[in-house]
Motif scaffolding. Structure first.
Motif, mmCIF file in Angstrom:
data_model
loop_
_atom_site.group_PDB
_atom_site.id
_atom_site.type_symbol
_atom_site.label_atom_id
_atom_site.label_comp_id
_atom_site.label_asym_id
_atom_site.label_seq_id
_atom_site.Cartn_x
_atom_site.Cartn_y
_atom_site.Cartn_z
ATOM 1 N N LYS A 160 0.845 -1.199 0.000
ATOM 2 C CA LYS A 160 0.000 0.000 0.000
ATOM 3 C C LYS A 160 0.880 1.249 0.000
ATOM 4 O O LYS A 160 2.060 1.216 0.361
ATOM 5 C CB LYS A 160 -0.912 0.014 1.230
ATOM 6 C CG LYS A 160 -1.956 -1.097 1.249
ATOM 7 C CD LYS A 160 -2.977 -0.918 0.154
ATOM 8 C CE LYS A 160 -4.160 -1.880 0.314
ATOM 9 N NZ LYS A 160 -3.777 -3.286 0.163
ATOM 10 N N GLN A 161 0.303 2.375 -0.391
ATOM 11 C CA GLN A 161 1.045 3.640 -0.421
ATOM 12 C C GLN A 161 1.413 4.093 0.986
ATOM 13 O O GLN A 161 0.705 3.779 1.958
ATOM 14 C CB GLN A 161 0.204 4.724 -1.090
ATOM 15 C CG GLN A 161 0.025 4.561 -2.587
ATOM 16 C CD GLN A 161 -0.774 5.723 -3.162
ATOM 17 O OE1 GLN A 161 -1.902 5.990 -2.728
ATOM 18 N NE2 GLN A 161 -0.188 6.408 -4.122
ATOM 19 N N ASP A 162 2.511 4.823 1.082
ATOM 20 C CA ASP A 162 2.871 5.417 2.367
ATOM 21 C C ASP A 162 1.731 6.311 2.845
ATOM 22 O O ASP A 162 1.161 7.075 2.070
ATOM 23 C CB ASP A 162 4.158 6.248 2.235
ATOM 24 C CG ASP A 162 5.405 5.394 2.320
ATOM 25 O OD1 ASP A 162 5.262 4.169 2.440
ATOM 26 O OD2 ASP A 162 6.524 5.954 2.253
ATOM 27 N N GLY A 163 1.421 6.215 4.122
ATOM 28 C CA GLY A 163 0.331 6.994 4.700
ATOM 29 C C GLY A 163 -0.935 6.183 4.895
ATOM 30 O O GLY A 163 -1.854 6.627 5.593
ATOM 31 N N THR A 164 -0.996 4.981 4.325
ATOM 32 C CA THR A 164 -2.169 4.125 4.515
ATOM 33 C C THR A 164 -2.187 3.588 5.942
ATOM 34 O O THR A 164 -1.151 3.177 6.469
ATOM 35 C CB THR A 164 -2.151 2.955 3.517
ATOM 36 O OG1 THR A 164 -2.014 3.474 2.188
ATOM 37 C CG2 THR A 164 -3.431 2.148 3.613
ATOM 38 N N TYR A 165 -3.346 3.605 6.570
ATOM 39 C CA TYR A 165 -3.406 3.190 7.980
ATOM 40 C C TYR A 165 -4.709 2.465 8.281
ATOM 41 O O TYR A 165 -5.709 2.589 7.571
ATOM 42 C CB TYR A 165 -3.248 4.401 8.901
ATOM 43 C CG TYR A 165 -4.439 5.333 8.916
ATOM 44 C CD1 TYR A 165 -5.427 5.216 9.890
ATOM 45 C CD2 TYR A 165 -4.585 6.340 7.961
ATOM 46 C CE1 TYR A 165 -6.520 6.067 9.910
ATOM 47 C CE2 TYR A 165 -5.670 7.194 7.971
ATOM 48 C CZ TYR A 165 -6.638 7.050 8.946
ATOM 49 O OH TYR A 165 -7.723 7.897 8.969
ATOM 50 N N LEU A 166 -4.684 1.725 9.369
ATOM 51 C CA LEU A 166 -5.881 1.084 9.920
ATOM 52 C C LEU A 166 -5.754 1.054 11.434
ATOM 53 O O LEU A 166 -4.656 1.215 11.983
ATOM 54 C CB LEU A 166 -6.070 -0.331 9.360
ATOM 55 C CG LEU A 166 -4.977 -1.385 9.639
ATOM 56 C CD1 LEU A 166 -5.145 -2.047 10.997
ATOM 57 C CD2 LEU A 166 -4.998 -2.453 8.548
ATOM 58 N N LEU A 167 -6.875 0.851 12.103
ATOM 59 C CA LEU A 167 -6.895 0.761 13.564
ATOM 60 C C LEU A 167 -7.415 -0.619 13.949
ATOM 61 O O LEU A 167 -8.346 -1.137 13.317
ATOM 62 C CB LEU A 167 -7.788 1.850 14.148
ATOM 63 C CG LEU A 167 -7.531 2.200 15.620
ATOM 64 C CD1 LEU A 167 -6.225 2.956 15.763
ATOM 65 C CD2 LEU A 167 -8.663 3.027 16.178
ATOM 66 N N ARG A 168 -6.848 -1.192 14.965
ATOM 67 C CA ARG A 168 -7.230 -2.539 15.368
ATOM 68 C C ARG A 168 -7.053 -2.685 16.873
ATOM 69 O O ARG A 168 -6.491 -1.814 17.532
ATOM 70 C CB ARG A 168 -6.341 -3.572 14.643
ATOM 71 C CG ARG A 168 -4.855 -3.405 14.933
ATOM 72 C CD ARG A 168 -3.985 -4.281 14.036
ATOM 73 N NE ARG A 168 -2.573 -4.027 14.231
ATOM 74 C CZ ARG A 168 -1.810 -4.607 15.148
ATOM 75 N NH1 ARG A 168 -2.356 -5.505 15.986
ATOM 76 N NH2 ARG A 168 -0.530 -4.330 15.256
ATOM 77 N N ARG A 169 -7.568 -3.805 17.395
ATOM 78 C CA ARG A 169 -7.320 -4.149 18.790
ATOM 79 C C ARG A 169 -6.390 -5.358 18.800
ATOM 80 O O ARG A 169 -6.703 -6.410 18.231
ATOM 81 C CB ARG A 169 -8.606 -4.493 19.527
ATOM 82 C CG ARG A 169 -8.380 -4.794 21.019
ATOM 83 C CD ARG A 169 -9.638 -5.320 21.684
ATOM 84 N NE ARG A 169 -10.629 -4.284 21.870
ATOM 85 C CZ ARG A 169 -10.631 -3.431 22.888
ATOM 86 N NH1 ARG A 169 -9.674 -3.481 23.810
ATOM 87 N NH2 ARG A 169 -11.579 -2.539 23.002
ATOM 88 N N SER A 170 -5.226 -5.195 19.419
ATOM 89 C CA SER A 170 -4.298 -6.314 19.542
ATOM 90 C C SER A 170 -4.935 -7.403 20.398
ATOM 91 O O SER A 170 -5.712 -7.102 21.324
ATOM 92 C CB SER A 170 -2.983 -5.849 20.170
ATOM 93 O OG SER A 170 -2.350 -4.902 19.326
ATOM 94 N N PRO A 171 -4.642 -8.667 20.129
ATOM 95 C CA PRO A 171 -5.303 -9.768 20.847
ATOM 96 C C PRO A 171 -5.217 -9.674 22.363
ATOM 97 O O PRO A 171 -6.166 -10.037 23.059
ATOM 98 C CB PRO A 171 -4.565 -11.000 20.315
ATOM 99 C CG PRO A 171 -4.098 -10.602 18.955
ATOM 100 C CD PRO A 171 -3.759 -9.149 19.051
ATOM 101 N N ASN A 172 -4.117 -9.178 22.905
ATOM 102 C CA ASN A 172 -3.954 -9.127 24.369
ATOM 103 C C ASN A 172 -4.150 -7.726 24.942
ATOM 104 O O ASN A 172 -3.849 -7.483 26.110
ATOM 105 C CB ASN A 172 -2.564 -9.648 24.752
ATOM 106 C CG ASN A 172 -2.360 -11.102 24.349
ATOM 107 O OD1 ASN A 172 -3.278 -11.921 24.471
ATOM 108 N ND2 ASN A 172 -1.164 -11.423 23.858
ATOM 109 N N ALA A 173 -4.615 -6.793 24.119
ATOM 110 C CA ALA A 173 -4.778 -5.411 24.589
ATOM 111 C C ALA A 173 -5.947 -5.305 25.548
ATOM 112 O O ALA A 173 -6.961 -5.983 25.401
ATOM 113 C CB ALA A 173 -4.997 -4.490 23.396
ATOM 114 N N ILE A 174 -5.795 -4.412 26.545
ATOM 115 C CA ILE A 174 -6.855 -4.209 27.537
ATOM 116 C C ILE A 174 -7.418 -2.788 27.453
ATOM 117 O O ILE A 174 -8.616 -2.585 27.274
ATOM 118 C CB ILE A 174 -6.328 -4.487 28.959
ATOM 119 C CG1 ILE A 174 -5.865 -5.936 29.082
ATOM 120 C CG2 ILE A 174 -7.399 -4.174 29.996
ATOM 121 C CD1 ILE A 174 -5.240 -6.263 30.422
#
Length: 487
Positions: A74-88
């Motif tokens: 993907k082009q520089d600047g492409t982003y997504l948000l997620r929840r890491s499996p162990n994140a609280i």
């Protein structure tokens, strides 16, 4: 094509270009945020439920390997948000930059917005956060030599700064007025251009402690009829705060662009001086306050007020003292008896709004205790007490001297540690309080009683301190011997 902004520099100014656009050009090349939309609905379980603070950029629970697969190619600047499996208590931002995927822990707090835990910046949207991050990544990668050069600059750059270039006439006029006031402090207001005045002695006795550069400037100011460019002959620190700049702005210290998407640098609340974070650390304490930036005089730094109104003593102090001396010297309990709080608030509001034009006559405020209470309130609200934090230990040590002569000598030296505005105001107040004490038979307020009233107001004492016996004794000694202490 962007061109440098230029001004008609004065002959003595080596500054020709006000703004160096190199950093701006580099920032224009930085990648922009590109949201990678979620392509399928999230599972309905609570773990994957879309948080209220995020939108289509949220991809649910996802490990970093899966995120890197989605962002690969993907082009520089492409982003997504997620929840890491162990994140609280956090989410993870994955963003593409320089053909690599970077991962960051992102937090959200209602009222504060989105932020990285290790930074003080807060953002209204994830888009803003990513935009600011991409600019900073790109600047670190492509503008490192320029930024390093900026950080290595010395204080000498101030004399060639855009601030000095654009405000040179104003600074010269202020220097000229302050130079004359120094001479006036010696009692020699009329000085011919070539008069052989002992300027060093004048400055010393006027309690102006400055560098050799400043002393030379004052001499030139008084002895040279030419159009010399002068630095200021006083010191006042800037009140820098982190600022979100809109549009294109540049650092008034190094003339380079203030890069970034938000919170690009610092801005002085008193004079409007704009600077990079690092440049702000190098700017000398020569703030020239701008009247339109100051909201009233109560709670405003003493040096700022006297500079704004070009006076040695704040007009609030002078006007209140004049009223008390005109109709309150024989008032029993003057300064000890409180005035009506609502009338004091009204007078405070009037002085903040109308300045010296405020009506303080007996017709407007028949109770002189209101005037006295307003004066105490003004001194109590000073952000830096009249006897400053730095000078306080010296005054206390002087009061502990074994003889009166030694007390006077040491207090004289302690007073010289005060900034000029504080020195002049303390001298003015001490002389006034001594006049009040001279009418003790009528007003029942001697030096000790007045010191008891004013000690918590004039001295930088800790809030939890209740026993001010030593402070009261020191202030009483100061009032009694003010004629010898303030030569």
């Amino acid at each position: 094509m962007l061109r440098s902004v230029a001004v008609n520099a004065e002959p003595s100014s080596p500054m020709q270009k006000v703004w160096k656009p190199e950093l701006y050009k580099i920032q224009l090349e930085a990648p922009t945020p590109k949201l990678l939309h979620r392509t399928r609905p999230l599972p309905t379980n609570n773990t994957n439920a879309e948080p209220h603070c995020y939108g289509p950029e949220y991809h649910g629970v996802m490990g970093h390997i899966k995120a890197e697969q989605l962002l690969s190619n993907k082009q520089d600047g492409t982003y997504l948000l997620r929840r890491s499996p162990n994140a609280i208590d956090y989410f993870t931002l994955s963003v593409r930059f320089n053909k690599r995927t970077k991962h960051f822990k992102i937090y959200y707090q209602r009222g504060k917005g989105h932020y990285l835990l290790e930074q003080s910046k807060h953002y209204d949207t994830i888009h803003d956060l990513v935009a600011d991050g991409l600019v900073n990544f790109y600047m670190q990668l492509h503008a490192a030599p320029i930024i390093l050069q900026i950080n290595q600059q010395t204080r000498n750059c101030y004399q060639q700064s855009p601030y000095m270039t654009l405000n040179r006439r104003k600074l010269r006029a202020l220097s000229h007025e302050l130079g004359k006031s120094i001479v006036a402090a010696k009692g020699n207001c009329e000085v011919e251009p070539n008069a052989n005045a002992d300027i060093n002695s004048i400055i010393k006795n006027a309690n102006i402690t400055q560098s050799n550069e400043i002393l030379t400037a004052v001499k030139d100011n008084i002895n040279d009829a030419g159009d010399t460019i002068l630095p200021l002959v006083y010191e006042k620190a800037h009140t820098f705060k982190v600022h979100n700049f809109k549009g294109l702005n540049w650092c008034e210290f190094c003339a380079n662009f203030l890069w970034g998407f938000t919170a690009q640098g610092m801005k002085c609340e008193a004079c409007g001086f704009m600077a990079h974070f690092k440049c702000a650390e190098l700017v000398p304490a020569k703030c020239v306050p701008d009247m339109k930036r100051i909201r009233g005089v109560f709670g405003t730094d003493l040096t700022t007020v006297v500079q704004l109104y070009q006076s040695s003593v704040p007009f609030v102090v002078r006007r209140c003292v004049e009223e008390v001396e005109a109709r309150g010297m024989l008032q029993e309990g003057i300064y000890r008896v409180s005035g009506f709080a609502d009338e004091i608030d009204a007078l405070k509001l009037g002085l903040d709004r109308d300045g010296e034009k405020t009506d303080m006559s007996e017709g407007a405020y028949g109770n002189v205790n209101v005037i006295a209470g307003t004066l105490k309130l003004y001194l109590r609200l000073l952000p830096v007490p009249l006897i400053t934090f730095q000078a306080y230990p010296s005054f206390m040590q002087a009061a502990r001297s074994t003889s009166v002569a030694e007390q006077i000598r040491n207090m004289t030296e302690a007073a010289k540690r005060l900034p000029p505005a504080h020195y002049n105001c303390l001298k003015f107040m001490a002389e006034h309080l001594k006049k009040v004490a001279s009418h003790y038979a009528a007003n029942k307020m001697n030096e000790h009683n007045l010191a008891t009233v004013f000690a918590p107001t004039l001295i930088a004492t800790p809030q939890h301190m209740t026993n001010l016996t030593e402070e009261i004794f020191m202030l009483s000694t100061l009032i009694t011997n003010c004629g010898e202490i303030f030569v």
